[in-house]
Design a protein around this motif. Sequence first.
Motif, mmCIF file in Angstrom:
data_model
loop_
_atom_site.group_PDB
_atom_site.id
_atom_site.type_symbol
_atom_site.label_atom_id
_atom_site.label_comp_id
_atom_site.label_asym_id
_atom_site.label_seq_id
_atom_site.Cartn_x
_atom_site.Cartn_y
_atom_site.Cartn_z
ATOM 1 N N TRP A 102 34.918 47.389 13.626
ATOM 2 C CA TRP A 102 34.260 46.161 13.147
ATOM 3 C C TRP A 102 32.967 45.907 13.918
ATOM 4 O O TRP A 102 31.923 45.610 13.314
ATOM 5 C CB TRP A 102 35.232 44.993 13.318
ATOM 6 N N LEU A 103 33.020 46.055 15.221
ATOM 7 C CA LEU A 103 31.810 45.838 16.030
ATOM 8 C C LEU A 103 30.775 46.931 15.784
ATOM 9 O O LEU A 103 29.569 46.662 15.733
ATOM 10 C CB LEU A 103 32.172 45.807 17.513
ATOM 11 N N GLY A 104 31.246 48.166 15.627
ATOM 12 C CA GLY A 104 30.299 49.275 15.461
ATOM 13 C C GLY A 104 29.540 49.220 14.162
ATOM 14 O O GLY A 104 28.384 49.651 14.084
ATOM 15 N N LEU A 105 30.175 48.674 13.112
ATOM 16 C CA LEU A 105 29.525 48.644 11.799
ATOM 17 C C LEU A 105 28.528 47.502 11.649
ATOM 18 O O LEU A 105 27.655 47.555 10.784
ATOM 19 C CB LEU A 105 30.592 48.522 10.701
ATOM 20 N N SER A 106 28.675 46.472 12.433
ATOM 21 C CA SER A 106 27.805 45.304 12.291
ATOM 22 C C SER A 106 26.995 45.092 13.580
ATOM 23 O O SER A 106 27.555 44.701 14.610
ATOM 24 C CB SER A 106 28.648 44.057 11.980
ATOM 25 N N ARG A 107 25.706 45.355 13.489
ATOM 26 C CA ARG A 107 24.865 45.203 14.677
ATOM 27 C C ARG A 107 24.793 43.745 15.122
ATOM 28 O O ARG A 107 24.833 43.457 16.329
ATOM 29 C CB ARG A 107 23.457 45.719 14.371
ATOM 30 N N ALA A 108 24.707 42.823 14.154
ATOM 31 C CA ALA A 108 24.618 41.395 14.502
ATOM 32 C C ALA A 108 25.885 40.939 15.213
ATOM 33 O O ALA A 108 25.826 40.261 16.254
ATOM 34 C CB ALA A 108 24.386 40.572 13.237
ATOM 35 N N THR A 114 29.451 41.356 22.118
ATOM 36 C CA THR A 114 29.413 42.231 23.292
ATOM 37 C C THR A 114 29.413 41.470 24.626
ATOM 38 O O THR A 114 30.144 41.863 25.554
ATOM 39 C CB THR A 114 28.187 43.165 23.220
ATOM 40 N N PRO A 115 28.635 40.376 24.790
ATOM 41 C CA PRO A 115 28.706 39.659 26.076
ATOM 42 C C PRO A 115 30.099 39.137 26.402
ATOM 43 O O PRO A 115 30.527 39.171 27.562
ATOM 44 C CB PRO A 115 27.709 38.502 25.877
ATOM 45 N N VAL A 116 30.816 38.667 25.364
ATOM 46 C CA VAL A 116 32.181 38.171 25.581
ATOM 47 C C VAL A 116 33.092 39.325 26.000
ATOM 48 O O VAL A 116 33.903 39.206 26.930
ATOM 49 C CB VAL A 116 32.727 37.501 24.305
ATOM 50 N N VAL A 117 32.943 40.467 25.312
ATOM 51 C CA VAL A 117 33.758 41.645 25.647
ATOM 52 C C VAL A 117 33.480 42.099 27.078
ATOM 53 O O VAL A 117 34.402 42.384 27.850
ATOM 54 C CB VAL A 117 33.477 42.787 24.646
ATOM 55 N N LEU A 156 38.444 50.211 22.492
ATOM 56 C CA LEU A 156 37.504 49.354 21.764
ATOM 57 C C LEU A 156 36.052 49.753 22.037
ATOM 58 O O LEU A 156 35.261 49.940 21.105
ATOM 59 C CB LEU A 156 37.746 47.906 22.172
ATOM 60 N N ILE A 157 35.724 49.888 23.294
ATOM 61 C CA ILE A 157 34.329 50.184 23.648
ATOM 62 C C ILE A 157 33.918 51.571 23.169
ATOM 63 O O ILE A 157 32.815 51.770 22.640
ATOM 64 C CB ILE A 157 34.137 50.035 25.167
ATOM 65 N N ASN A 158 34.805 52.563 23.333
ATOM 66 C CA ASN A 158 34.477 53.910 22.873
ATOM 67 C C ASN A 158 34.368 53.961 21.352
ATOM 68 O O ASN A 158 33.496 54.645 20.816
ATOM 69 C CB ASN A 158 35.544 54.897 23.363
ATOM 70 N N THR A 159 35.256 53.240 20.667
ATOM 71 C CA THR A 159 35.189 53.233 19.198
ATOM 72 C C THR A 159 33.903 52.574 18.717
ATOM 73 O O THR A 159 33.211 53.107 17.830
ATOM 74 C CB THR A 159 36.405 52.486 18.626
ATOM 75 N N ALA A 160 33.582 51.414 19.282
ATOM 76 C CA ALA A 160 32.350 50.718 18.876
ATOM 77 C C ALA A 160 31.128 51.591 19.136
ATOM 78 O O ALA A 160 30.207 51.659 18.308
ATOM 79 C CB ALA A 160 32.231 49.396 19.633
ATOM 80 N N SER A 161 31.131 52.277 20.280
ATOM 81 C CA SER A 161 29.998 53.147 20.607
ATOM 82 C C SER A 161 29.906 54.315 19.633
ATOM 83 O O SER A 161 28.814 54.675 19.166
ATOM 84 C CB SER A 161 30.150 53.659 22.048
ATOM 85 N N GLY A 162 31.049 54.913 19.303
ATOM 86 C CA GLY A 162 31.050 56.047 18.375
ATOM 87 C C GLY A 162 30.622 55.649 16.984
ATOM 88 O O GLY A 162 29.829 56.348 16.339
ATOM 89 N N VAL A 163 31.111 54.520 16.512
ATOM 90 C CA VAL A 163 30.753 54.061 15.167
ATOM 91 C C VAL A 163 29.266 53.687 15.109
ATOM 92 O O VAL A 163 28.565 54.010 14.140
ATOM 93 C CB VAL A 163 31.631 52.860 14.756
ATOM 94 N N ALA A 164 28.792 53.011 16.140
ATOM 95 C CA ALA A 164 27.379 52.594 16.148
ATOM 96 C C ALA A 164 26.421 53.777 16.206
ATOM 97 O O ALA A 164 25.267 53.671 15.794
ATOM 98 C CB ALA A 164 27.130 51.661 17.343
ATOM 99 N N SER A 165 26.907 54.917 16.723
ATOM 100 C CA SER A 165 26.024 56.085 16.859
ATOM 101 C C SER A 165 25.988 56.953 15.597
ATOM 102 O O SER A 165 25.241 57.934 15.554
ATOM 103 C CB SER A 165 26.475 56.935 18.055
ATOM 104 N N ILE A 166 26.783 56.608 14.591
ATOM 105 C CA ILE A 166 26.747 57.387 13.345
ATOM 106 C C ILE A 166 25.386 57.195 12.678
ATOM 107 O O ILE A 166 24.891 56.065 12.563
ATOM 108 C CB ILE A 166 27.872 56.930 12.384
#
Length: 275
Positions: A102-108, A114-117, A156-166
């Motif tokens: 969810w985080l990786g797909l939506s930049r906004a 991210t600051p909360v995480v 969570l962090i690795n998944t968000a990073s991987g999805v955002a890098s697609i």
Amino acid sequence: MTQLETRSPATEAPGDRTRRTLASVGYVVVPLVVVVALWQVATMVFQSTFFPTPLAILQRLGTLLTSTGPASPVTSDLLPSVTRMLLGFALGSLWGVVVGVWLGLSRATREVVTPVVEFLRSIPATAVLPLFIVLFGGGDDMRVLFIAYGCSWFVLINTASGVASIHKTTLDMGQVFRVARWRQVLGIVLPASMPTIFAGLRIASTAALLLAIVSEFMVATNGIGYQLIQAQGRFLLLDMWVWMLVLAILGLLMNAALEGIEGRVLRWHRLSRER
């Protein structure tokens, strides 16, 4: 002109594969055998109450594992710890992958959340154990939730990073062909980010084992962590070493299982890197 001969792992002969497997096993087993042999010699030469010989530890381990009855350490301590660890790891990993996608797909969303995480994950998981005890009591449910909370951050962090890098082109392709959103996630997003997800899972598995033991240090009546504290309090150093050995074996088995799953799921990724 000399032509270099190359052999893809996909066309590797069975004999080569067997030799490679034996070599991989040897890289793990031989150093361990050397360390244990040195330990045996050192503890025989310099005898100490605090450092028993590996032979004595293995004999005590065999006694504990073969004991039967309701008070058997296998059924009353080992299995409960493993069950809590696996449940917490599974729950935390599932939560980490879902929120990470969810985080990786939506930049906004990523920029807002991210600051909360980062704030929450900077608090050591062990420091929030008293809060979990207050909120959920001292039962198994609390321990599973505590393990899930602690290990979910890595996934969570690795998944968000991987999805955002697609690459955006990959995602646009699914939209061009009007692929349903959930099919894009299952067929494009998750496979493309699997290498980073598995990296997070392997770190989370180690954290799950650690957190399972820490959760059993307080308000527990069984489990490996409970037995470790009891052995330390009663000065049963041989038992303490035995439970430490059990933890090491559990960690190795968990890592080997994840490596095996990763090798099968990400075989395409390994082959693409070896070309």
